[in-house]
Scaffold this motif. Structure first.
Motif, PDB file in Angstrom:
ATOM      1  N   ALA A   1       0.849  -1.184   0.000  1.00  0.00           N
ATOM      2  CA  ALA A   1       0.000   0.000   0.000  1.00  0.00           C
ATOM      3  C   ALA A   1       0.877   1.223   0.000  1.00  0.00           C
ATOM      4  O   ALA A   1       1.242   1.773   1.017  1.00  0.00           O
ATOM      5  N   ASN A   2       1.260   1.680  -1.145  1.00  0.00           N
ATOM      6  CA  ASN A   2       2.099   2.856  -1.253  1.00  0.00           C
ATOM      7  C   ASN A   2       1.280   4.110  -1.003  1.00  0.00           C
ATOM      8  O   ASN A   2       0.096   4.158  -1.233  1.00  0.00           O
ATOM      9  N   GLY A   3       1.969   5.153  -0.597  1.00  0.00           N
ATOM     10  CA  GLY A   3       1.298   6.424  -0.390  1.00  0.00           C
ATOM     11  C   GLY A   3       1.045   7.121  -1.688  1.00  0.00           C
ATOM     12  O   GLY A   3       1.385   6.672  -2.746  1.00  0.00           O
TER      13      GLY A   3
ATOM     14  N   PRO B   1      -9.210 -11.421   3.113  1.00  0.00           N
ATOM     15  CA  PRO B   1      -9.497 -10.519   4.242  1.00  0.00           C
ATOM     16  C   PRO B   1      -9.923  -9.114   3.801  1.00  0.00           C
ATOM     17  O   PRO B   1     -10.810  -8.515   4.420  1.00  0.00           O
ATOM     18  N   THR B   2      -9.310  -8.600   2.739  1.00  0.00           N
ATOM     19  CA  THR B   2      -9.684  -7.262   2.249  1.00  0.00           C
ATOM     20  C   THR B   2     -11.104  -7.280   1.715  1.00  0.00           C
ATOM     21  O   THR B   2     -11.902  -6.354   1.961  1.00  0.00           O
ATOM     22  N   PHE B   3     -11.455  -8.324   0.984  1.00  0.00           N
ATOM     23  CA  PHE B   3     -12.805  -8.490   0.440  1.00  0.00           C
ATOM     24  C   PHE B   3     -13.819  -8.533   1.584  1.00  0.00           C
ATOM     25  O   PHE B   3     -14.850  -7.855   1.546  1.00  0.00           O
ATOM     26  N   GLN B   4     -13.523  -9.329   2.607  1.00  0.00           N
ATOM     27  CA  GLN B   4     -14.425  -9.456   3.759  1.00  0.00           C
ATOM     28  C   GLN B   4     -14.593  -8.124   4.496  1.00  0.00           C
ATOM     29  O   GLN B   4     -15.710  -7.722   4.838  1.00  0.00           O
TER      30      GLN B   4
ATOM     31  N   PRO C   1      -7.458  -2.562  -3.614  1.00  0.00           N
ATOM     32  CA  PRO C   1      -7.804  -2.224  -2.221  1.00  0.00           C
ATOM     33  C   PRO C   1      -9.299  -2.107  -1.965  1.00  0.00           C
ATOM     34  O   PRO C   1      -9.727  -2.105  -0.819  1.00  0.00           O
ATOM     35  N   LYS C   2     -10.110  -2.006  -3.012  1.00  0.00           N
ATOM     36  CA  LYS C   2     -11.549  -1.829  -2.800  1.00  0.00           C
ATOM     37  C   LYS C   2     -12.347  -3.099  -3.101  1.00  0.00           C
ATOM     38  O   LYS C   2     -13.571  -3.056  -3.162  1.00  0.00           O
ATOM     39  N   THR C   3     -11.652  -4.203  -3.292  1.00  0.00           N
ATOM     40  CA  THR C   3     -12.361  -5.449  -3.584  1.00  0.00           C
ATOM     41  C   THR C   3     -13.334  -5.782  -2.448  1.00  0.00           C
ATOM     42  O   THR C   3     -13.002  -5.656  -1.270  1.00  0.00           O
ATOM     43  N   GLY C   4     -14.553  -6.193  -2.806  1.00  0.00           N
ATOM     44  CA  GLY C   4     -15.564  -6.538  -1.812  1.00  0.00           C
ATOM     45  C   GLY C   4     -16.559  -5.432  -1.530  1.00  0.00           C
ATOM     46  O   GLY C   4     -17.587  -5.665  -0.893  1.00  0.00           O
ATOM     47  N   LYS C   5     -16.302  -4.210  -1.999  1.00  0.00           N
ATOM     48  CA  LYS C   5     -17.235  -3.117  -1.761  1.00  0.00           C
ATOM     49  C   LYS C   5     -18.493  -3.309  -2.599  1.00  0.00           C
ATOM     50  O   LYS C   5     -18.482  -3.958  -3.635  1.00  0.00           O
ATOM     51  N   VAL C   6     -19.598  -2.728  -2.137  1.00  0.00           N
ATOM     52  CA  VAL C   6     -20.890  -2.909  -2.794  1.00  0.00           C
ATOM     53  C   VAL C   6     -21.036  -1.961  -3.983  1.00  0.00           C
ATOM     54  O   VAL C   6     -20.914  -0.747  -3.841  1.00  0.00           O
TER      55      VAL C   6
END
Length: 903
Positions: free
Chosen positions: A57-59, A325-328, A429-434
């Motif tokens: 996760a780079n800035g 875990p990111t998806f969840q 980074p946004k995997t799993g969002k609605v």
């Protein structure tokens, strides 16, 4: 010259720098006095990496202004002279050791299990073998460029070189060179990010947000057709939704590649009619007995929350996503927001149930419901499926076509995306969002002024209606995940898309004239005194030699931190003496890019300088360069030239050279196809179109192996039939000829025989069901069960036959009046099929790590494939599917009468 005594040896793992070293490491001394020949670039892609490899996760990318006061002064000077910054500070070329940072690699796992593509003869990677070919191809490109320019010089008053000099209005003096000028690349100005993404996208999307950018984004033409072409269009005036008949389709084909070219193609259409977009069906609530369970308690949810729970529950079999875990985390955060907004959850008695922990949620009842529903859908009679398809086609028909300047054109993605869970690609980074349901109030319609505006769903209205004839999209809306715009465009087979592809490949062909001069200039500028010039030259070298994407700056912290060449950071580049560079970063679509390459010595030196202290992790490698500046510089060589054109040029030019040098004589069809695929594979490796080995690959290879063994068994049975017809054949051909193949054993034969019997049984049953279905449709009585039993006797007889053969070790000749000649012909045919399948197996295994489709569809000029197919009498269907044949219709038709066409 030697380095300081405190230099530490390079940490290595498996022959290269460890990606997770916890100590600071310094490079070995460079012997500036040693003169070594410049090696051809060699790439070792997706090589082994050990250590920590979790997502990074780079800035946010730092402003260019922040690096203005960085001092690159070194402890000693190099014989190559000094780099001069705009402030005239002295920057040595390459004399001290660059300190490599501790590798805090948080990228997706390295593909350790993915073997490099290797030749069957030895262990040398294929990428290394391609180096000499690349070098020869580049020399050929230089000769060709000179020949083209010499030819053009005779027919034109000025050479391309003069034109370039005249183009630059804001030339600034080159530091340290009297009288020399170079085009300004705007390095003193602020780096702007607006518009960069679109400009550098690898897709040639004809999309624009501002009217002034339309000409460069659309890449399309709306040339006027001849009167002969227009006449049929008026005659055949129908509803937009109707699909033309086959005869009309051919008669009314718009051959835009033969039409007169317009000088100004900023106006994309004069008239435009369409029926808008098709919305997904509304949500169907779950049955009352199907509930989400929380901590053992079935809960009642508002219908909106229930729909979101169903998104997750319906995909439990997709463990890659639901166990991430990111998806969840992202799903649960959005689910909680919907719960809070809709009143939360209650139990059977109406008591509030506070859902706090994701781990206590049980989606199994929801999954089982949807799974059973899908299985029932699959098991429906064919007639019911056919009726449903007909109904679906009827609903979709009005949206499938539009009228573009009076021509009927197919619309691509007319369906509005249904709600669901965002998956993304790679480690997004946004995997799993609605993904929320898109409403008509979010959609803007683009249509002709005189056309009827599509009617929105009842009770709704469009966000806006516009008549922008400089845009090529029909409708657009903004999605909620990344805030990006989604567009309804014409289909891949449309004239607009075809013209876009044509322009892309023609621009790559035009680069042939300039490539030699560009390479000569950037090779010279690798030693330029100005830091900006040296960085730019190094970046162009990497883009040209290793097909790196240019890279764009990110606008938001929430966007996936993907990078390209210009946006490489300190931690993405590792150096290993004497001239090895290891790239390790998240590339396009958040897919890990790992590449170990051998570079020109001067490029290695430059990268060392670009990583000098006080540079540290998070800092840009190319802090004096942006994508915009790079493309501005490239356009001084050729109008419209950007970094992405190099990928198309290198892929197409390399493919053209490889195909030209192929020796195709008496090869079979399968061998010709494999030769083509081998060339395609080399191009895919050049473009780094890698893929991980699919989970099904091993099973597919095993299945293919069984088919080959099955044919070998069939060949052996035919040989035994030969003995049954003429026993003297054993003496004539020798006992070895009739021996069982080494790949086959008794256990496998028994298993294969059982498979053949069951296969025949299944075919008979399916044929029986199909016959009954046909009789039912025609109003006739179905066949009785005894008919099926009678038909199944053939399978029982086959089983008895195999049993007898196993016992007697003899095979009775099959067919009508079998003869030695007939059986020998059968054997030859089987042997040909075996060779074909073995070639397919070798081809498929060679392609397991390389994505051939990407290069073939997007980067290799399709006319090269068409010319190869024509030249060697291979049906174009062997290379292009029906969809691709429609997409590349312009390529197939435009060179059908040109036997001498060359890229």
């Amino acid at each position: 010259m030697s380095d300081s005594d405190d230099d530490m040896p390079l940490a290595r793992t498996n022959g290269h720098l460890s990606a997770s070293s916890n100590s600071k490491i310094r490079g070995k001394a460079m012997n500036n006095s040693a003169t070594k020949p410049k090696p051809a670039p060699v790439s070792i892609r997706n090589g082994p990496v050990n250590g920590d490899a979790s997502p990074q996760a780079n800035g946010k990318r730092k402003s260019r202004a922040s690096t203005n006061n960085v001092n690159y002064k070194d402890a000693s000077e190099s014989e190559d002279g000094r780099l001069v910054k705009r402030q005239r500070k002295v920057i040595p070329d390459d004399s001290d050791d660059e300190v490599l940072s501790k590798r805090k690699t948080k990228l997706p796992p390295a593909a350790d299990e993915t073997a490099m593509i290797e030749d069957s003869d030895d262990d040398q990677p294929l990428t290394a073998k391609l180096a000499s070919k690349r070098k020869a191809i580049e020399k050929n490109a230089e000769k060709e460029a000179k020949a083209i320019n010499a030819s053009e010089a005779k027919s034109k008053k000025s050479t391309p070189k003069k034109a370039v000099k005249d183009e630059s209005d804001d030339d600034v003096p080159l530091a340290g060179a009297k009288g020399k000028k170079r085009p300004s690349n705007g390095i003193n100005g602020k780096a702007k990010t607006n518009g960069v993404k679109k400009e550098e996208s690898d897709s040639d999307a004809p999309i624009r947000k501002k009217a002034k950018t339309a000409p460069s984004k659309a890449n399309v033409k709306t040339e006027k057709a001849t009167p002969a072409k227009k006449a049929p269009a008026k005659k055949a005036k129908k509803e937009v939704s109707e699909e033309p008949a086959e005869g009309e389709d051919e008669e009314e084909e718009y051959r835009w590649w033969d039409a007169p070219k317009k000088e100004d193609d900023s106006i994309k259409w004069t008239t435009l009619e369409h029926n808008g977009v098709l919305f997904p069906p509304p949500y169907e609530p779950l049955p009352k007995d199907v509930k989400l369970i929380y901590d053992g308690t079935p809960v009642n949810l508002h219908v909106e929350a229930e729909e979101v729970a169903g998104f997750f529950g319906s995909m439990l079999n997709s463990t890659h996503n639901v166990e991430n875990p990111t998806f969840q985390k992202n799903f649960f955060a959005d689910f909680k927001e919907v719960l809070d907004r809709t009143g939360g959850a209650t139990d059977r008695k109406g008591n509030k149930v506070d859902i706090k922990e994701f781990s206590k949620l049980d989606f199994k009842p929801i999954f089982e419901y949807y799974h059973a529903k899908n299985e029932a859908k699959k098991a429906r009679p064919a007639a019911e499926k056919k009726a449903e398809k007909a109904e679906k086609d009827k609903i979709e028909a009005p949206y499938m076509y539009c009228k573009w300047d009076g021509r009927k054109e197919k619309v691509g993605n007319f369906r509005v995306e249904p709600p669901g869970l965002f998956r993304g690609r790679g480690e997004h980074p946004k995997t799993g969002k609605v993904k929320k349901r898109v409403m008509p109030e979010q959609i803007t319609i683009n249509i002709g002024k005189e056309a009827k505006v599509p009617t929105p769903p009842e009770g709704h209205k469009w966000k806006a209606v516009q008549h922008d004839n400089k845009a090529t999209w029909l409708a657009m809306w903004q999605e909620n995940i990344n805030g990006s715009y989604k567009y309804v465009m014409l289909g891949a087979t449309s004239a607009v898309k075809g013209q876009s592809d044509f322009k892309k490949f023609e621009k790559a062909r035009e680069l042939k004239k300039h490539i030699a001069r560009i390479r000569k200039d950037y090779t010279k500028d690798l030693k330029a005194e100005a830091m900006a010039d040296r960085q730019r030259a190094t970046a162009v070298y990497l883009i040209d030699k290793f097909a790196l994407r240019a890279g764009n700056e990110k606008d938001t912290e929430n966007e996936a931190e993907t990078v390209g060449c210009c946006s490489l950071k300190y931690e993405h580049v590792t150096l290993r003496e004497p001239n090895t560079v290891i790239f390790d970063f998240l590339g396009k679509d958040s897919i890990r890019f790992y590449d170990e390459v051998t570079v020109d010595r001067q490029v290695f030196k430059n990268l060392r300088v670009f990583k000098k202290p006080p540079k540290k992790e998070g800092d840009d490698i190319f802090d004096r360069l942006t994508t915009t500046q790079l493309n501005k510089h490239l356009s001084s060589y050729m109008p419209g030239l950007t970094a992405k054109v190099f990928r198309t040029y290198n892929a197409s030019y390399t493919m053209a050279n490889l195909l030209k040098n192929l020796k195709v004589e008496d090869n079979t069809m399968a061998e010709k196809i494999k030769l083509y695929n081998d060339c395609n594979r080399e191009v895919a490796i050049l473009c780094n179109h890698k893929r991980t080995v699919g989970a099904s690959h091993e099973a597919q290879m095993e299945k293919l192996g069984d088919r080959i063994k099955g044919l070998k068994y069939q060949k052996w049975r035919n040989k035994m039939m030969l003995l049954d017809v003429d026993s003297k054949q054993k003496k004539k051909k020798g006992a070895e000829y009739f021996e069982l193949d080494a790949d086959l054993d008794e256990a496998w034969i028994q298993e294969h025989q059982n498979f053949l019997v069951e296969e025949q049984r299944t075919k008979i049953q399916k044929k029986f069901e199909k016959d009954n279905q046909k009789r039912q449709e025609e109003g006739e009585k179905p066949l009785p069960d005894k008919e099926l039993k009678e038909r199944l006797r053939a399978a029982d007889e086959l089983a008895k036959k195999f049993k007898k053969e196993n016992k007697t070790k003899k095979v009775e000749a099959e067919g009508k009046a079998p003869t030695v000649e007939k059986i020998e012909n059968n054997i030859l045919k089987i042997e040909e099929r075996i060779r074909t399948l073995e070639l397919q197996a070798a081809d498929r295994d060679g392609n397991k790590e390389v994505a051939l489709g990407t290069s073939k569809i997007n980067y290799i000029d399709p006319r090269l494939t068409v010319v190869f197919a024509k030249k060697f009498d291979v049906p174009i269907e062997k290379f292009f599917s029906k969809t691709l044949r429609e997409k590349f219709n312009w390529a197939i038709k435009s060179v059908e009468d040109d036997d001498n066409w060359e890229f």
